[in-house]
Scaffold this motif. Structure first.
Motif, PDB file in Angstrom:
ATOM      1  N   GLY A 265       8.174   1.978   5.119  1.00  0.00           N
ATOM      2  CA  GLY A 265       9.564   1.781   4.719  1.00  0.00           C
ATOM      3  C   GLY A 265      10.027   0.361   4.993  1.00  0.00           C
ATOM      4  N   LEU A 266       9.559  -0.208   6.092  1.00  0.00           N
ATOM      5  CA  LEU A 266       9.931  -1.584   6.435  1.00  0.00           C
ATOM      6  C   LEU A 266       9.301  -2.583   5.471  1.00  0.00           C
ATOM      7  CD1 LEU A 266      11.280  -3.633   8.326  1.00  0.00           C
ATOM      8  CD2 LEU A 266       9.213  -3.551   9.738  1.00  0.00           C
ATOM      9  N   THR A 267       8.007  -2.421   5.177  1.00  0.00           N
ATOM     10  CA  THR A 267       7.353  -3.360   4.266  1.00  0.00           C
ATOM     11  C   THR A 267       7.903  -3.207   2.842  1.00  0.00           C
ATOM     12  OG1 THR A 267       5.515  -1.765   4.104  1.00  0.00           O
ATOM     13  CG2 THR A 267       5.240  -3.628   5.606  1.00  0.00           C
ATOM     14  N   LEU A 268       8.224  -1.978   2.450  1.00  0.00           N
ATOM     15  CA  LEU A 268       8.858  -1.762   1.146  1.00  0.00           C
ATOM     16  C   LEU A 268      10.162  -2.544   1.058  1.00  0.00           C
ATOM     17  CD1 LEU A 268       9.257  -0.283  -1.575  1.00  0.00           C
ATOM     18  CD2 LEU A 268      10.182   1.655  -0.270  1.00  0.00           C
ATOM     19  N   TYR A 269      10.975  -2.455   2.111  1.00  0.00           N
ATOM     20  CA  TYR A 269      12.259  -3.174   2.135  1.00  0.00           C
ATOM     21  C   TYR A 269      12.041  -4.684   2.076  1.00  0.00           C
ATOM     22  CZ  TYR A 269      16.407  -5.433   3.972  1.00  0.00           C
ATOM     23  OH  TYR A 269      17.477  -6.278   4.147  1.00  0.00           O
ATOM     24  N   ALA A 270      11.129  -5.196   2.889  1.00  0.00           N
ATOM     25  CA  ALA A 270      10.949  -6.646   2.989  1.00  0.00           C
ATOM     26  C   ALA A 270      10.554  -7.261   1.648  1.00  0.00           C
ATOM     27  CB  ALA A 270       9.906  -6.978   4.052  1.00  0.00           C
ATOM     28  N   PHE A 271       9.626  -6.636   0.936  1.00  0.00           N
ATOM     29  CA  PHE A 271       9.170  -7.203  -0.334  1.00  0.00           C
ATOM     30  C   PHE A 271      10.194  -6.987  -1.452  1.00  0.00           C
ATOM     31  CE2 PHE A 271       5.238  -7.630   1.887  1.00  0.00           C
ATOM     32  CZ  PHE A 271       4.551  -8.629   1.222  1.00  0.00           C
ATOM     33  N   TRP A 272      10.939  -5.878  -1.393  1.00  0.00           N
ATOM     34  CA  TRP A 272      11.970  -5.630  -2.399  1.00  0.00           C
ATOM     35  C   TRP A 272      13.150  -6.590  -2.206  1.00  0.00           C
ATOM     36  CZ3 TRP A 272      12.252  -3.441  -6.905  1.00  0.00           C
ATOM     37  CH2 TRP A 272      13.484  -3.044  -7.448  1.00  0.00           C
TER      38      TRP A 272
END
Length: 359
Positions: A265-272
């Motif tokens: 969820g964190l990596t999804l947020y960072a790249f989005w």
């Protein structure tokens, strides 16, 4: 076959399991040790949804028990309690003071009040496709396994895997008969749970500029008091997790009530947020979201995965490499500092490659 049908079939097949104390008695109330979900089946792993209501019984509240049965071990006990609401809860987390409850006995039979057709689905009309005409004649026993709601009325599910309208059978929810599903219920926690949505960040710039924005987005979540929450976080930032007990132990609390991110969820947020790139919702998708690069060539902005070889289905964790032997991740402990920066670790458990989203 749907999950609900599988669960109903299992319930019918499980009738007659050995219980604890034969007989029946009035429901008695006991204190709940920790917040418990209500389940329509005796299964610790069934997800929140059609077979499980999250946070049905808050810690310290009184719960009314009708009977007990045995089931999969949970919390060190194979005892499961059936509440007066028709939901199963693990007996290990109810303060009964050692008082054994009567054994749950299913099915329970009631005389049909009129000739009844058996229906394939609850709520079906008497002549709906698949209906069995005059399956239960007036006065004949109707063997009920569980009860549910459809269209505001009660329906009974029988040992014949058919539904009948309860108004012609028991005409009420009956203590000692479990619910078939959670229709009509809703979780007590109404905050946003699981993967969320939010506006995409800018897609312009060089690879280096995009990487810088991704890292900045991830770093902006550090020091905010966020917890590791299974299923938590997404394109819109932090959220409450989905139902999950760490180590399958309710005494450790429920991630459904924790606010923050899980690793993907964190990596999804960072790249989005940083570059408008949708990595996918879980680690397996994210391992396939870019170019596979040898670990020896890793650079800032690459994604590090834990798992087996190059099998994306085996991935168990993901972190963002910052450079200088540092990574940023969301990981336990669930202490308000779950989103953190730390030195590289666990290299022996890494996947064979890191993933580079921007070449």
């Amino acid at each position: 076959m749907s999950v609900r049908k599988i669960a109903l079939a299992a319930l019918v097949a499980g009738i007659g399991l050995a219980g604890l104390v034969p007989g029946a008695s009035a429901a008695q109330s006991y204190s709940v040790k920790t917040t418990l979900d209500g389940r329509t089946v005796k299964d610790p792993t069934v997800p929140v949804g059609s077979q499980r209501v999250a946070d049905k019984y808050p810690a310290g509240s009184q719960v009314s028990l009708v009977c007990q049965d045995t089931g999969p071990s949970y919390g060190g006990s194979t005892v499961w309690d059936l509440t007066s609401d028709g939901y199963w809860i693990p007996g290990a987390y109810v303060e009964t003071g050692g008082v054994a409850q009567p054994r749950c006995v299913l099915p329970k039979s009631f005389p049909a009040k009129a000739d009844l057709n058996g229906r394939v689905h609850k709520g079906d009309a008497a002549t709906a496709p698949g209906a069995v005409a005059d399956k239960y004649l007036a006065g004949a026993p109707v063997p009920v396994v569980c009860q549910a709601t459809a269209g505001g009325t009660i329906w009974d599910y029988t040992t014949d895997a058919l539904w009948v309208p309860d108004q012609y059978v028991a005409n009420a929810y009956v203590p000692g008969i479990p619910r078939c599903d959670t229709d009509g219920e809703s979780p007590s926690n109404t905050g946003e749970h699981g993967r969320n949505t939010g506006p995409a960040g800018p897609t312009t710039g060089t690879s280096a500029e995009k990487i810088a924005r991704v890292i900045a987005a991830a770093k902006s979540m550090v020091g905010k008091g966020y917890d590791y929450a299974w299923g938590g976080g997404g394109k819109g930032g932090p959220s409450y997790g989905i139902h999950h007990y760490p180590d399958n132990d309710p005494s450790q609390g429920d991630d459904y009530n924790r606010f923050g991110f899980d690793c993907s969820g964190l990596t999804l947020y960072a790249f989005w947020k940083g570059a408008g790139v949708d990595l996918g919702y879980w680690t397996g998708e994210q391992y396939n979201a870019g170019t596979r690069v040898p670990v020896s060539q890793m650079k800032a902005g690459d994604l590090i995965f834990w798992g087996d070889g190059d099998d994306s289905e085996s991935t168990t964790h993901v972190a963002l490499y910052l450079g200088g032997n540092q990574l940023l991740e969301s990981a336990p402990p669930r202490d308000g500092k779950s989103v953190h920066i730390r030195s590289l670790y666990g290299q022996s458990s890494w996947m064979n490659h890191v993933i580079r989203v921007f070449p």
